[in-house]
Design a protein around this motif. Structure first.
Motif: not given
Lengths: 330, 330
Positions: B227-229, B231, B265, B268-269
């Motif tokens: 997931t982005a979190d 990463i 994205e 979001l990061m």
């Protein structure tokens, strides 16, 4: 599906939170993330409100700020914002001079912005942007689609609104800008809506979609991949035949990436498009190059040409201070 | 290979021509396209010169202009510029105060900039940027690689150079910025060098490369997509363990796209990384989000953190007017 996300259903809200944090000097987020609004309003100025489905970032939230929009309403990805969202945005930014709605020509957007206009308390006018010459009717639109020309309308009308023009004057200007602006795009790959999880369409390894829409909807035809020069000739040629610009006027050239095409290719397209325009007797007086009206991670680009006059040049050069566009003294 | 190009061997020259046309108010192209230089030089100011392989656009040419670089030398894609190019750029922009070379830590770049320094007529100093915490040694570098932290060095030193500081002062500042800056990246896809025609590396549909280099070279490990979190936690954690920033100071957070990852994205990061930093007791005082140090069309991003103090904040906020970064009164 390979994306930097946590879950499809929270992509928009998490991204909006990041955007609002990163640009807290310029914008604030409305309650329930219904809209992104300018942090500081200018009393007496007409409120400019736009919006549309997410997935086209930085359009529209990235254009909220001095010299452009007062508020932007993001729908879910490739989905129109609700009338409730749009009405809330209008109520938040109308300081008494009314609101002008800048709407891309998609059926859902047009309907929801119309419904919102009926709900609003103050005076509301709107303009529908339909700059895409590729097709006369498409999956989501009756009439031509609104694509990257929308940012040109937002920039020029945004600059004029800072000069305290009336809402009627601004609507007339918005229509004039739209009438002098044409676009057309090409896709080299599809994009994947997170909630769908699979690509919107498929292209073979040697194919491209000419005249693609910004939701990946079909364009004019699917053909074998051609050189940048051939693509630029087709896009510029289609635009020029339709726009019929006067030779004596310079133009604005926007080479817009759809999200997955790198800068080195976009500037190569700038070079190609500039040559094609010159062959048509048209000089480029102003340039904008980058990812501005995107389709998630789609590879490809669109070309937008606006016929300029002295007034349009002055408005284009006027200061802008937003998340995605910045120039001039503010 | 699907790209908006005419032929692999002319990608760089055609793209440079487009860039120079689009930003003719800011830059001019040197003879034989050896360098991109600032159109107007400021006599008595130290010349800041950088460069490196193409394919990382807008780095470096996009950072030529007021408040940043005086010249940038583009090599062919992922290939160092030649000493001859670099020497020509230095001679073009040295107005008597010497030139500071800002060099990313790759063996070819370091060697060629050193050779150029020996050829130059005026005083030359250099700084090597090595902000990537992912690996201590890689395919192209002895020691850590220079990645997106390079733009932070260029911005802060560029602002200081406008204040007519001496070359020794600017070199010391550049080293200080580099020492307070760390980065790490992740790739979700490979990229394709036009002359090669096939992807530099391959990733399975569910894999990512953690700690990837900006030429697609290997990083720490290849793992399943997270997931982005997760990463963001890995990237921010690695950076913070290495940087050991003081809690009382805010930081600059750069979320840099590698070219194929869309804005939705990246923001979001930003949201995820800001939360992770806060969990480490560090507030983000300044943000930069977008495609700035790319790897052609690679999907993925890098996170860069610079520990700020009042001086760094002042230099970051100082006016900049380049093809890719614009802000402040100029």
């Amino acid at each position: 599906m390979k994306k930097l996300i946590n879950a499809p259903e929270t992509v928009l809200s998490e991204s909006l939170d990041g955007f609002a944090a990163a640009h807290a000097d310029i914008v604030t987020l409305g309650a329930e993330r219904k809209f992104v609004r300018r942090k500081t309003l200018k009393p007496g100025k007409v409120g400019l409100v736009s919006g549309g489905g997410a997935g086209h970032e930085p359009l529209h939230a990235g254009f909220v700020g001095l010299g452009m929009l007062d508020a932007a309403c993001p729908g879910q990805i490739f989905t129109s914002p609700t009338p409730d969202q749009i009405a809330a945005a209008m109520n938040a930014v109308d300081t008494g001079a009314g609101c002008l709605l800048i709407v891309k020509n998609y059926e859902g957007d047009v309907m929801n912005f119309e419904m919102a206009a009926e709900m609003a308390e103050g005076k509301v006018l709107s303009v529908v942007v339909d700059d895409d010459v590729a097709v006369e009717r498409s999956t989501y639109s009756t009439g031509r689609r609104g694509v990257a020309g929308t940012l040109v309308v937002e920039k020029l009308v945004g600059a004029a609104a800072e000069e305290s023009r009336t809402i009627d004057e601004l609507q007339a200007l918005a229509k004039a800008v739209n009438s002098r602006t044409r676009s057309m795009g090409v896709a080299l790959s599809s994009c994947t809506v997170p909630a769908a999880g699979t690509p919107t369409f498929t292209l073979a390894d040697d194919e491209m979609e000419l005249g693609v829409g910004i939701h990946g909807e079909p364009g004019r035809r699917r053909v074998k991949l051609e050189t940048a020069d051939a693509i630029a000739a087709e896009l510029v040629g289609s635009i020029i035949r339709d726009l019929e610009p006067r030779r004596s006027h310079g133009c604005l050239l926007v080479v817009n990436g759809f999200g997955g095409t790198p800068s080195i290719e976009l500037y190569l397209m700038v070079n190609a498009a500039t040559r094609m325009l010159r062959e048509h007797g048209i000089e480029v007086a102003r340039f904008l190059t980058g990812n501005y009206v995107t389709s998630l991670e789609m590879a490809g680009c669109s070309i937008t040409v606006t016929e300029l006059d002295d007034e349009f040049i002055r408005l284009w050069d006027a200061p802008v201070h937003t998340g995605a566009l910045h120039w001039g003294r503010v």
